[in-house]
Enzyme design. Structure first.
Site, mmCIF file in Angstrom:
data_model
loop_
_atom_site.group_PDB
_atom_site.id
_atom_site.type_symbol
_atom_site.label_atom_id
_atom_site.label_comp_id
_atom_site.label_asym_id
_atom_site.label_seq_id
_atom_site.Cartn_x
_atom_site.Cartn_y
_atom_site.Cartn_z
ATOM 1 N N GLU A 233 -18.194 -7.994 25.804
ATOM 2 C CA GLU A 233 -19.208 -7.354 26.636
ATOM 3 C C GLU A 233 -19.378 -5.856 26.394
ATOM 4 O O GLU A 233 -20.473 -5.330 26.594
ATOM 5 C CB GLU A 233 -18.865 -7.590 28.115
ATOM 6 C CG GLU A 233 -18.959 -9.032 28.560
ATOM 7 C CD GLU A 233 -20.382 -9.556 28.521
ATOM 8 O OE1 GLU A 233 -21.307 -8.809 28.888
ATOM 9 O OE2 GLU A 233 -20.567 -10.713 28.107
ATOM 10 N N SER A 510 -5.630 -52.284 71.459
ATOM 11 C CA SER A 510 -4.215 -52.560 71.721
ATOM 12 C C SER A 510 -3.289 -51.397 71.400
ATOM 13 O O SER A 510 -2.080 -51.501 71.640
ATOM 14 C CB SER A 510 -3.775 -53.798 70.940
ATOM 15 O OG SER A 510 -4.393 -54.953 71.478
#
Length: 844
Positions: A233, A510
């Site tokens: 860069e 249950s």
């Protein structure tokens, strides 16, 4: 006008006039040399503003323009300087202050290792892999481990723990079977008495601007990554002053040659300025600002500071609505490892993405990403940072990215609980969590196993039952501390929508039964596991005149008309449960539910409550069963361990504490019976698959098979699974075939620990005969009994009937029907029964 123009040159008879004009002009240039002409000029003044175009006026006009330009230049320079001061102040106010509103980092649980703790080598490998450690043949950097015959060597990462900062450590873990024998520091051969692993970063709480980042100082970035970035860069970064004239000239030439914009000239400093201070607008004004601010920033700050800011700021992708900013977070996002542990080819991929994170996204465009990575590697080779051999090796590697969301994922269900606790614990402080570290109880191994169970199990059930809208919820909590280990809110675990684990309030079927039996077993003088309970048709008349006649799931009854308490719960029988609950009294059962940690406003004392007519969320069910599983100690469920501010201040620290809720002996007997459920009851399919784990469990199915539940308990965790449909339509499933199948898949995806119960004080194993009478030796079966004097029980002369306080005492004729009067009398004080008939539940 014409007369005036001709008048000066028309006076040919006066030769002195031109001299006077010349003297006058020279006087303005140098007054000291021409003082003798003052009187002469005063006598016959000459007009200074002539409108003619004579030759004598031209030099003065040029100098006037130059003077004007000079003044304008000075004004412009002053304005530029003033603007520069303004820009400098703008830059300093941000860079010297709080550069970013950092998101809050959310970490999983910190695993503490101690010698002689129960954990096998294979379990340790799973744990390390879940914490993003990598198994290698030779360790070279933190985050790696090797496996030998009976040991594991690892390099623990440095980490800033809530109480102290610890550096990297080379350690050897030696195992003896399923136990961790020793932990040795390989650098000095000293043994650790306590060793903790760095926690895994699980997700981020975004900052208000939707940016996610992890800040790392310049010293934390590998030099090779910096070299790769600069080579790609801005190779003249250390030579230029913020802008590069060489790069500008090169870009202009390239763009003119191509006839379009093919190359940029921005330095890293300019890119940083643009990201921090400017918009993406394409204009000369923006570019001028960018260049000016880059010059100021370069003059104001060191190159390393600029690099530090850039490498934490650069845009490297998108995670949903949030931006992935900086190399530290991107390395975790794409590779699942900290930035300092990246290989060179991985560094090259991230550097290549700087040019365009969307275009070179390795998941979306893997081919383009690979080409870009190899181009970066080629640049390194051309600049002699790497040689040709290394380039050939690295460029031949695949991208090596992890699956999307493999490390940092939203975890919407678990994070909802975290946010809820943050609000409760921190109050107004929760409004600003910038830079905060949040340490949670999140267990990566358990969460991965739960998610896999949901993702694989629900499609299988959909196909099996030909239903397209089945959903699930899973909650995993620590058996003793109540810490929430994992949570799944639906069949798509990462979907940030309806969190059924915390929001789906469903009838529990249950799963309600253990509370009734726990209530009975808390009265050891009256109820024991060998107590007989009536199992015959019953009818309960309600205040509104309606009659409720509960039935067992198979619509059959015991031939003798009675059943032992232990068998009634093991087989999840409805009628004996109702008989027992009505004998105990609904207020007593309700009080037990409150002790277990269920919200009082969800409890309505009606008979149907005994079979599950109460609506709870999976996490509320988990709280109740955690209390039973821990031996009667209720530990409030929690997902939050500590919260540390950016400056290191402790904002919150949890100290898990459990309180005695129900008698330890009663909880033990209930949990032991739940082991029988898995061994030979409604959960026997699970017991057959894991015969050596001694798991405890309870199935639950609501009326018309609308909801299916399972509560599973191993040696360390309590897991609640629910399967149903959001529209409350039948699932065609039972607890065993629906929710329990999800639990089985969960166990298969991790390593459960055996549930080896240790009886508390005053629990003795005693033999009973076929009629349930205690015998001093032998017996048909062995049952645990809460008694301080077991010998006196077996020596009693008459053991043909239960203790006199038992309301279900039977005569010598076992077929005698139990009295229904107590149950009916109980209903006189019951109200709110409208509608509970439609909420009646099945048995499994």
């Amino acid at each position: 006008m014409a007369g005036n123009d001709r008048e000066p040159i028309g006076r040919k008879g006066k030769p002195t006039r031109p001299v006077k004009q010349k003297v006058s002009r020279r006087r303005y240039e140098d007054d000291d040399d021409y003082d003798d002409y003052d009187d002469y000029e005063d006598e016959e003044p000459m007009p200074r503003k002539g409108k003619g175009k004579g030759k004598g006026r031209k030099p003065r006009g040029k100098r006037g323009w130059l003077w004007l330009l000079l003044k304008l230049a000075i004004v412009f320079a002053v304005l530029i300087a003033i603007y520069g001061v303004y820009l400098d102040q703008k830059i300093r106010s941000r860079i010297d202050g709080k550069v970013w509103q950092l998101p809050a980092a959310v970490y999983g649980r910190m695993v503490n290792l101690e010698p002689d703790m129960t954990i096998s080598k294979n379990e340790m490998v799973k744990l390390l892999e879940a914490t993003q450690y990598r198994q290698v043949s030779k360790m070279t950097r933190p985050g790696e481990f090797t496996v030998q015959a009976n040991s594991i060597e690892m390099i623990r990462r440095p980490f800033d723990f809530p109480d102290s900062k610890e550096g990297q450590v080379r350690a050897r873990l030696t195992f003896d079977g399923d136990h961790l024998a020793t932990i040795v520091n390989m650098e000095n051969n000293r043994q650790f008495g306590f060793f903790r692993l760095d926690p895994r970063l699980i997700t981020m709480i975004s900052s208000p601007n939707g940016e996610q980042r992890l800040f790392v100082p310049r010293s934390g970035f590998p030099d090779l990554l910096v070299d790769t970035l600069l080579a790609t860069e801005d190779r003249h970064f250390y030579e230029h002053d913020g802008i590069s004239l060489y790069s500008i000239g090169r870009a202009v030439l390239a763009n003119l040659t191509a006839g379009r914009t093919v190359q940029g000239a921005s330095t890293l400093t300019q890119q940083l300025v643009k990201n921090l201070f400017l918009s993406s607008e394409r204009s000369y004004w923006r570019k001028a600002n960018e260049a000016y601010m880059a010059l100021i920033m370069d003059a104001r700050y060191s190159k390393d500071r600029i690099l530090e800011l850039y490498m934490n700021e650069v845009y490297l992708g998108q995670s949903g609505d949030n931006e992935i900013r900086g190399f530290p977070l991107a390395s975790l996002y794409y590779f699942g490892r900290p930035v300092e542990e990246l290989s060179l080819d991985q560094q090259a991929l991230l550097v290549g993405m700087v040019k365009g994170a969307s275009i070179y996204n390795p998941w979306r465009n893997p081919k383009l990403a690979l080409e870009r990575r190899n181009l970066v590697l080629r640049l390194l080779q051309q600049q002699q940072i790497i040689d040709q051999e290394l380039y050939d090796m690295l460029s031949a590697r695949p991208l090596g990215v992890q699956p999307r969301g493999g490390v940092i994922s939203p975890q919407p269900a678990f994070m909802q609980l975290v946010r809820q606790e943050l609000q409760a614990k921190l109050g107004d402080k929760v409004k600003d969590l910038s830079g905060v570290k949040i340490f949670t109880t999140f267990d990566s191994v358990a969460q991965d196993a739960a998610e896999k169970a949901a993702v694989e199990g629900i499609p299988a059930l959909k196909k099996q039952r030909k239903l397209s809208d089945l959903e699930t919820a899973i909650v995993v909590v620590d058996r003793f501390s109540g810490e929430v280990r994992a949570m799944v809110g639906g069949s798509e675990p990462q979907f940030a929508g309806y969190n059924r684990a915390m929001q789906a309030r469903r009838s529990i079927g249950s799963l309600a039964k253990p509370a009734t039996y726990l209530t009975a077993l808390s009265q050891p003088k009256i109820y024991r596991l060998n107590t007989w309970i009536a199992d015959a048709p019953i009818a309960l008349r309600q205040p509104n005149g309606q009659v409720w006649s509960p039935q067992n799931d198979d619509r059959r009854y015991s031939e003798s008309g009675r059943v032992m308490l232990v068998d009634a719960l093991t087989r999840s029988m409805n009628v004996p449960t109702v008989n027992l609950g009505m004998a105990l009294g609904l207020p007593a059962v309700t009080e037990t539910w409150i002790k277990l940690g269920v919200p009082k406003d969800q409890l309505h004392p009606v008979p149907a409550m005994l079979l599950g007519a109460l609506n709870l969320t999976p996490i509320e069910v988990a709280q109740a069963f955690q209390t039973i599983a821990s031996g009667g100690n209720r530990a409030p469920l929690s997902a939050l361990r500590s919260v540390i501010a950016e400056d290191g201040k402790v904002l919150y620290q949890s100290f898990p504490q459990a309180e005695r809720a129900v008698p330890a002996q009663a909880a033990y007997l209930t949990l032991w019976t739940m082991q029988q459920v898995v061994q030979r009851g409604t959960g026997r399919q699970l017991g057959a698959k894991y015969p050596n784990l001694h798991l405890a469990g309870k199935t639950g199915t609501t009326n018309n098979n609308v909801d299916t539940w399972f509560a599973g308990i191993d040696g360390s965790t309590v897991t609640i699974t629910w399967v149903g449909r959001d529209n409350n339509q039948p699932t065609k499933l039972y607890g065993a075939s629906g929710a329990m199948s999800i639990y089985q898949r969960y166990l298969a995806n991790q390593t459960p620990t055996p549930l080896n119960l240790v009886p508390p004080e005053d629990i003795a194993d005693m033999g009973v005969d076929y009629d349930g009478n205690f015998v001093c030796s032998g017996g048909m079966r062995i049952l645990p009994v809460w008694t301080s004097d077991p010998q006196s029980l077996c020596q009693q002369s008459e053991m043909q009937q239960q203790p006199s306080g038992n309301p279900f005492d039977q005569s010598s004729q076992p077929q005698q029907q139990p009295q229904q009067q107590p149950a009916q009398q109980e209903q006189k004080d019951s109200d709110g029964v409208a509608g509970w008939i439609k909420d009646m539940f099945g048995s499994n």
